[in-house]
Design a protein around this motif. Structure first.
Motif, PDB file in Angstrom:
ATOM      1  N   ILE A  15      -3.540  17.489  24.788  1.00 29.84           N
ATOM      2  CA  ILE A  15      -4.446  17.861  23.690  1.00 29.84           C
ATOM      3  C   ILE A  15      -3.873  17.377  22.357  1.00 29.84           C
ATOM      4  O   ILE A  15      -4.614  16.960  21.467  1.00 29.84           O
ATOM      5  CB  ILE A  15      -4.658  19.399  23.654  1.00 29.84           C
ATOM      6  CG1 ILE A  15      -5.444  19.844  24.895  1.00 29.84           C
ATOM      7  CG2 ILE A  15      -5.392  19.829  22.383  1.00 29.84           C
ATOM      8  CD1 ILE A  15      -5.576  21.360  25.026  1.00 29.84           C
ATOM      9  N   ASP A  16      -2.547  17.409  22.228  1.00 31.64           N
ATOM     10  CA  ASP A  16      -1.932  16.964  20.967  1.00 31.64           C
ATOM     11  C   ASP A  16      -1.556  15.477  20.984  1.00 31.64           C
ATOM     12  O   ASP A  16      -0.757  15.022  20.166  1.00 31.64           O
ATOM     13  CB  ASP A  16      -0.740  17.854  20.575  1.00 31.64           C
ATOM     14  CG  ASP A  16       0.267  18.070  21.692  1.00 31.64           C
ATOM     15  OD1 ASP A  16      -0.042  17.764  22.852  1.00 31.64           O
ATOM     16  OD2 ASP A  16       1.372  18.552  21.393  1.00 31.64           O
ATOM     17  N   GLY A  17      -2.154  14.707  21.885  1.00 30.53           N
ATOM     18  CA  GLY A  17      -2.085  13.248  21.768  1.00 30.53           C
ATOM     19  C   GLY A  17      -0.851  12.574  22.327  1.00 30.53           C
ATOM     20  O   GLY A  17      -0.563  11.423  21.987  1.00 30.53           O
ATOM     21  N   TYR A  18      -0.131  13.268  23.219  1.00 31.36           N
ATOM     22  CA  TYR A  18       1.072  12.649  23.795  1.00 31.36           C
ATOM     23  C   TYR A  18       0.805  12.070  25.180  1.00 31.36           C
ATOM     24  O   TYR A  18       0.026  12.611  25.965  1.00 31.36           O
ATOM     25  CB  TYR A  18       2.212  13.677  23.898  1.00 31.36           C
ATOM     26  CG  TYR A  18       2.790  14.031  22.552  1.00 31.36           C
ATOM     27  CD1 TYR A  18       3.626  13.152  21.885  1.00 31.36           C
ATOM     28  CD2 TYR A  18       2.478  15.245  21.943  1.00 31.36           C
ATOM     29  CE1 TYR A  18       4.156  13.468  20.645  1.00 31.36           C
ATOM     30  CE2 TYR A  18       3.000  15.570  20.701  1.00 31.36           C
ATOM     31  CZ  TYR A  18       3.845  14.675  20.053  1.00 31.36           C
ATOM     32  OH  TYR A  18       4.357  14.980  18.825  1.00 31.36           O
ATOM     33  N   LEU A  19       1.507  10.981  25.454  1.00 35.65           N
ATOM     34  CA  LEU A  19       1.377  10.261  26.733  1.00 35.65           C
ATOM     35  C   LEU A  19       2.369  10.735  27.772  1.00 35.65           C
ATOM     36  O   LEU A  19       2.244  10.426  28.943  1.00 35.65           O
ATOM     37  CB  LEU A  19       1.724   8.781  26.521  1.00 35.65           C
ATOM     38  CG  LEU A  19       0.764   7.870  25.806  1.00 35.65           C
ATOM     39  CD1 LEU A  19       1.302   6.462  25.854  1.00 35.65           C
ATOM     40  CD2 LEU A  19      -0.583   7.959  26.467  1.00 35.65           C
ATOM     41  N   ASP A  20       3.412  11.359  27.304  1.00 35.91           N
ATOM     42  CA  ASP A  20       4.475  11.772  28.220  1.00 35.91           C
ATOM     43  C   ASP A  20       5.230  12.913  27.558  1.00 35.91           C
ATOM     44  O   ASP A  20       4.850  13.372  26.482  1.00 35.91           O
ATOM     45  CB  ASP A  20       5.411  10.588  28.545  1.00 35.91           C
ATOM     46  CG  ASP A  20       6.139  10.042  27.321  1.00 35.91           C
ATOM     47  OD1 ASP A  20       6.022  10.645  26.240  1.00 35.91           O
ATOM     48  OD2 ASP A  20       6.819   9.017  27.442  1.00 35.91           O
ATOM     49  N   SER A  21       6.290  13.357  28.214  1.00 26.51           N
ATOM     50  CA  SER A  21       7.140  14.376  27.604  1.00 26.51           C
ATOM     51  C   SER A  21       8.491  13.716  27.350  1.00 26.51           C
ATOM     52  O   SER A  21       8.835  12.736  28.005  1.00 26.51           O
ATOM     53  CB  SER A  21       7.268  15.563  28.564  1.00 26.51           C
ATOM     54  OG  SER A  21       8.580  15.684  29.008  1.00 26.51           O
ATOM     55  N   ALA A  22       9.237  14.234  26.398  1.00 28.93           N
ATOM     56  CA  ALA A  22      10.533  13.621  26.108  1.00 28.93           C
ATOM     57  C   ALA A  22      11.536  13.946  27.213  1.00 28.93           C
ATOM     58  O   ALA A  22      12.551  13.265  27.345  1.00 28.93           O
ATOM     59  CB  ALA A  22      11.046  14.116  24.758  1.00 28.93           C
ATOM     60  N   ASP A  23      11.265  14.972  28.020  1.00 24.50           N
ATOM     61  CA  ASP A  23      12.247  15.440  29.012  1.00 24.50           C
ATOM     62  C   ASP A  23      11.916  15.046  30.450  1.00 24.50           C
ATOM     63  O   ASP A  23      12.787  14.654  31.207  1.00 24.50           O
ATOM     64  CB  ASP A  23      12.341  16.977  28.965  1.00 24.50           C
ATOM     65  CG  ASP A  23      12.633  17.455  27.558  1.00 24.50           C
ATOM     66  OD1 ASP A  23      13.486  16.837  26.909  1.00 24.50           O
ATOM     67  OD2 ASP A  23      11.985  18.422  27.112  1.00 24.50           O
ATOM     68  N   ASN A  57      10.315   3.489  32.951  1.00 20.47           N
ATOM     69  CA  ASN A  57      10.304   4.962  32.958  1.00 20.47           C
ATOM     70  C   ASN A  57       9.568   5.541  34.159  1.00 20.47           C
ATOM     71  O   ASN A  57      10.003   6.514  34.745  1.00 20.47           O
ATOM     72  CB  ASN A  57       9.617   5.510  31.696  1.00 20.47           C
ATOM     73  CG  ASN A  57      10.370   5.143  30.444  1.00 20.47           C
ATOM     74  OD1 ASN A  57      11.463   4.596  30.510  1.00 20.47           O
ATOM     75  ND2 ASN A  57       9.788   5.441  29.299  1.00 20.47           N
ATOM     76  N   ASP A  58       8.407   4.940  34.471  1.00 19.21           N
ATOM     77  CA  ASP A  58       7.534   5.554  35.490  1.00 19.21           C
ATOM     78  C   ASP A  58       7.683   4.902  36.861  1.00 19.21           C
ATOM     79  O   ASP A  58       7.274   5.459  37.859  1.00 19.21           O
ATOM     80  CB  ASP A  58       6.055   5.442  35.072  1.00 19.21           C
ATOM     81  CG  ASP A  58       5.746   6.228  33.805  1.00 19.21           C
ATOM     82  OD1 ASP A  58       6.684   6.824  33.240  1.00 19.21           O
ATOM     83  OD2 ASP A  58       4.574   6.239  33.392  1.00 19.21           O
ATOM     84  N   ASN A  59       8.201   3.701  36.891  1.00 19.50           N
ATOM     85  CA  ASN A  59       8.304   2.918  38.136  1.00 19.50           C
ATOM     86  C   ASN A  59       6.983   2.930  38.911  1.00 19.50           C
ATOM     87  O   ASN A  59       6.945   3.260  40.104  1.00 19.50           O
ATOM     88  CB  ASN A  59       9.450   3.450  39.003  1.00 19.50           C
ATOM     89  CG  ASN A  59       9.854   2.447  40.075  1.00 19.50           C
ATOM     90  OD1 ASN A  59       9.601   1.240  39.931  1.00 19.50           O
ATOM     91  ND2 ASN A  59      10.457   2.920  41.142  1.00 19.50           N
TER      92      ASN A  59
END
Ligand SMILES: NC(=O)c1ccc[n+]([C@@H]2O[C@H](COP(=O)([O-])OP(=O)(O)OC[C@H]3O[C@@H](n4cnc5c(N)ncnc54)[C@H](OP(=O)(O)O)[C@@H]3O)[C@@H](O)[C@H]2O)c1
Length: 230
Positions: A15-23, A57-59
């Motif tokens: 909802i806040d526009g992020y594609l991934d998480s930093a963790d 990152n995602d392979n």
């Protein structure tokens, strides 16, 4: 043939526009029904592009998952899954990554001329390495793909690629899926970065469709006159 493929950007965001998480290594934003929809969109494309950071990152495998859709493609004289495309400046890509290992379709890596020899030495056996001048320009990539017979291109991220396609006005369609949660961490990657976008408060992007898919919502924007081309 047009000088560039019909280009569809596909993205899931919080909802806040992020594609991934930093963790988390790979954040699951979408749901099974939407993955199924994305699979059908993939099956209708000639090529899928992702940035090198997404490969690292995602392979991702970037294959058509449905056996039926793969068979339909083969019956049409196509490889089971679309050609895979990535771009890199540093060339730090593992030839053992799923991007290169999975599937029979050709893989293309675009990189700037200064690193081309190194990238070819590293990836030349698993991909076609194309150097396109001092830096990689997405319009040149599109034109080169068009010359290779790609009529329909799906860009699956990450944010760096979406930003370049959108700011260069190379996108015909945006399929944006909003997941029902917040990431709330500015270290995570946003859908797009800073730039001058063709779509502003004065020039609003036409919203072509809104579709609820379980707990996510698909927003389809028509970004060019070519929108809806098959
Ligand atoms: N939610 C979704 O739908 C979705 C989809 C895909 C990815 N993601 C997430 O997005 C994150 C990655 O996004 P990102 O924006 O950081 O990276 P990205 O767009 O996947 O890749 C960026 C990288 O691509 C290469 N690159 C980009 N533009 C280039 C150009 N003009 N010339 C040459 N190389 C170029 C560079 O690679 P080098 O560093 O190798 O030089 C750059 O670091 C991942 O965490 C992934 O989980 C989410």
């Amino acid at each position: 043939m047009a000088d560039r493929p019909y280009t569809l950007l596909s993205c899931g965001m919080s909802i806040d526009g992020y594609l991934d998480s930093a963790d988390v290594a790979r954040l699951r934003l979408s749901n099974d029904a939407d993955f199924e929809r994305v699979d059908a969109v993939r099956a209708g494309c000639d090529a899928i592009a992702v940035g090198a950071a997404t490969v690292r990152n995602d392979n991702p495998r970037l294959l058509v998952r449905s056996a039926e859709r793969r068979a339909q493609r083969v019956a049409r004289g196509l490889p089971p899954s679309p050609l895979k495309v990535t771009v890199t400046r540093c060339g730090d890509l593992d030839p053992e990554a799923e991007f290169f290992r999975a599937g029979e379709a050709p893989k293309i890596v675009y990189c700037p001329a200064p690193v081309a020899a190194r990238v070819r030495a590293r990836l030349g056996e698993v991909a076609t390495v194309v150097c396109s001048g001092p830096d990689v320009d997405m319009r040149t990539v599109c034109e080169d793909l068009s010359a290779r017979g790609v009529n329909r291109l799906m860009v699956e991220g990450g944010g760096t690629l979406h930003t370049q396609f959108l700011t260069a006005d190379l996108a015909d369609e945006l399929q944006l899926v909003v997941a029902p949660f917040f990431v709330g961490d500015s270290r995570a990657r946003r859908f797009v970065g800073d730039g001058r976008y063709p779509w502003t408060a004065e020039r609003r992007a036409p919203l072509a469709e809104v579709r609820q898919i379980g707990d996510v919502v698909l927003l389809r924007y028509a970004l060019s006159r070519r929108f809806g081309e098959e």
